[in-house]
Scaffold this active site. Structure first.
Site, PDB file in Angstrom:
ATOM      1  N   GLY A 187       1.595  40.962  84.003  1.00 51.21           N
ATOM      2  CA  GLY A 187       2.672  41.507  84.223  1.00 51.21           C
ATOM      3  C   GLY A 187       2.850  42.237  82.627  1.00 51.21           C
ATOM      4  N   GLN A 233       9.321  46.860  77.689  1.00 44.16           N
ATOM      5  CA  GLN A 233       8.880  45.661  77.554  1.00 44.16           C
ATOM      6  C   GLN A 233       9.158  45.529  75.565  1.00 44.16           C
ATOM      7  OE1 GLN A 233       7.168  43.676  81.054  1.00 44.16           O
ATOM      8  NE2 GLN A 233       8.447  41.995  80.266  1.00 44.16           N
ATOM      9  N   CYS A 260      10.074  36.479  83.591  1.00 40.69           N
ATOM     10  CA  CYS A 260      10.217  38.181  83.199  1.00 40.69           C
ATOM     11  C   CYS A 260       9.903  36.934  81.768  1.00 40.69           C
ATOM     12  CB  CYS A 260      11.222  38.398  83.904  1.00 40.69           C
ATOM     13  SG  CYS A 260      10.705  40.390  82.282  1.00 40.69           S
ATOM     14  N   LEU A 261       8.888  37.996  80.713  1.00 38.01           N
ATOM     15  CA  LEU A 261       8.968  37.466  79.302  1.00 38.01           C
ATOM     16  C   LEU A 261       9.701  38.063  79.345  1.00 38.01           C
ATOM     17  CD1 LEU A 261       4.775  38.914  79.360  1.00 38.01           C
ATOM     18  CD2 LEU A 261       5.420  36.975  79.601  1.00 38.01           C
ATOM     19  N   HIS A 267       7.912  44.218  90.230  1.00 36.13           N
ATOM     20  CA  HIS A 267       9.174  43.450  88.662  1.00 36.13           C
ATOM     21  C   HIS A 267       8.602  44.816  87.564  1.00 36.13           C
ATOM     22  CE1 HIS A 267       9.610  40.351  86.199  1.00 36.13           C
ATOM     23  NE2 HIS A 267       9.548  41.128  85.352  1.00 36.13           N
ATOM     24  N   GLU A 268       7.339  45.341  87.687  1.00 36.26           N
ATOM     25  CA  GLU A 268       7.285  45.652  86.990  1.00 36.26           C
ATOM     26  C   GLU A 268       7.169  47.915  86.392  1.00 36.26           C
ATOM     27  OE1 GLU A 268       6.307  44.405  84.094  1.00 36.26           O
ATOM     28  OE2 GLU A 268       5.343  42.909  84.853  1.00 36.26           O
ATOM     29  N   HIS A 310      10.905  47.912  85.506  1.00 38.68           N
ATOM     30  CA  HIS A 310      10.824  48.024  83.939  1.00 38.68           C
ATOM     31  C   HIS A 310      10.645  49.305  83.573  1.00 38.68           C
ATOM     32  CE1 HIS A 310      11.514  43.503  82.425  1.00 38.68           C
ATOM     33  NE2 HIS A 310      10.068  43.365  83.182  1.00 38.68           N
TER      34      HIS A 310
END
Length: 170
Positions: free
Chosen positions: A45, A50, A92-93, A134-135, A138
């Protein structure tokens, strides 16, 4: 095109994103680039903030990062939390090399549009529900580390401070 993924503590990750008012060719290109970036970074994701874009756009592919068969794009997603709470490990990236267990709902109702401006309404469960939460966080300037207990967060912050100090000395 592969995009740069911002990492904590970049201040852009803490900003709330704006709604997308029109699906433009630039939005379509951004979505495609986000999918390519997500795959390159071995993620499932990615949210527009991000990659430095403060708009309400997320991409998800639960078949990835290996298969890359089911990329999904959600424009202006909103979630209704409808399931039970469960613990799950997240990474998380934008918070590289760190994972932790959080409590999230195991079911959500997603409302969004796709890149053709079609309305989407679906119930998601388990990993899909967790990934959506999660996304979407962001998009509101929330990182998964913001949802950890105060103790776990202080341990993470101390680790990051030590890591940043070591990088400066190199």
């Amino acid at each position: 095109m592969i995009l740069e993924v911002l990492t904590h503590p970049d201040p852009l990750l803490k900003q709330k994103s704006e709604a997308i008012t029109e699906i433009t060719p630039e939005i379509r290109t951004l979505a495609a680039d986000m999918i390519e970036t997500m795959y390159k970074q071995q993620g499932i994701g990615l949210a527009a903030p991000q990659v430095g874009k403060q708009i309400r756009l997320i991409v998800i592919d639960l078949s990835g990062p290996e298969l890359k068969e089911e990329p999904q794009v959600f424009v202006n997603p909103t979630l209704e939390l409808i399931g039970e709470k469960q613990k799950a490990e997240e990474g998380c990236l934008s918070v590289p090399d760190y994972r932790n267990t959080l409590v999230r709902h195991d079911k959500v109702l997603l409302k969004a549009t796709d890149l053709d401006n079609n309305k989407i309404e679906l119930e998601a469960s388990d990993l899909f529900a967790i990934c959506l939460q999660h996304e979407c966080d962001h998009l509101d300037g929330i990182l998964f580390i913001d949802r950890m207990s105060r103790l776990k967060r202080s341990l993470y912050d101390a680790r990051l401070k030590k890591q940043l100090k070591a990088e400066k000395q190199q």
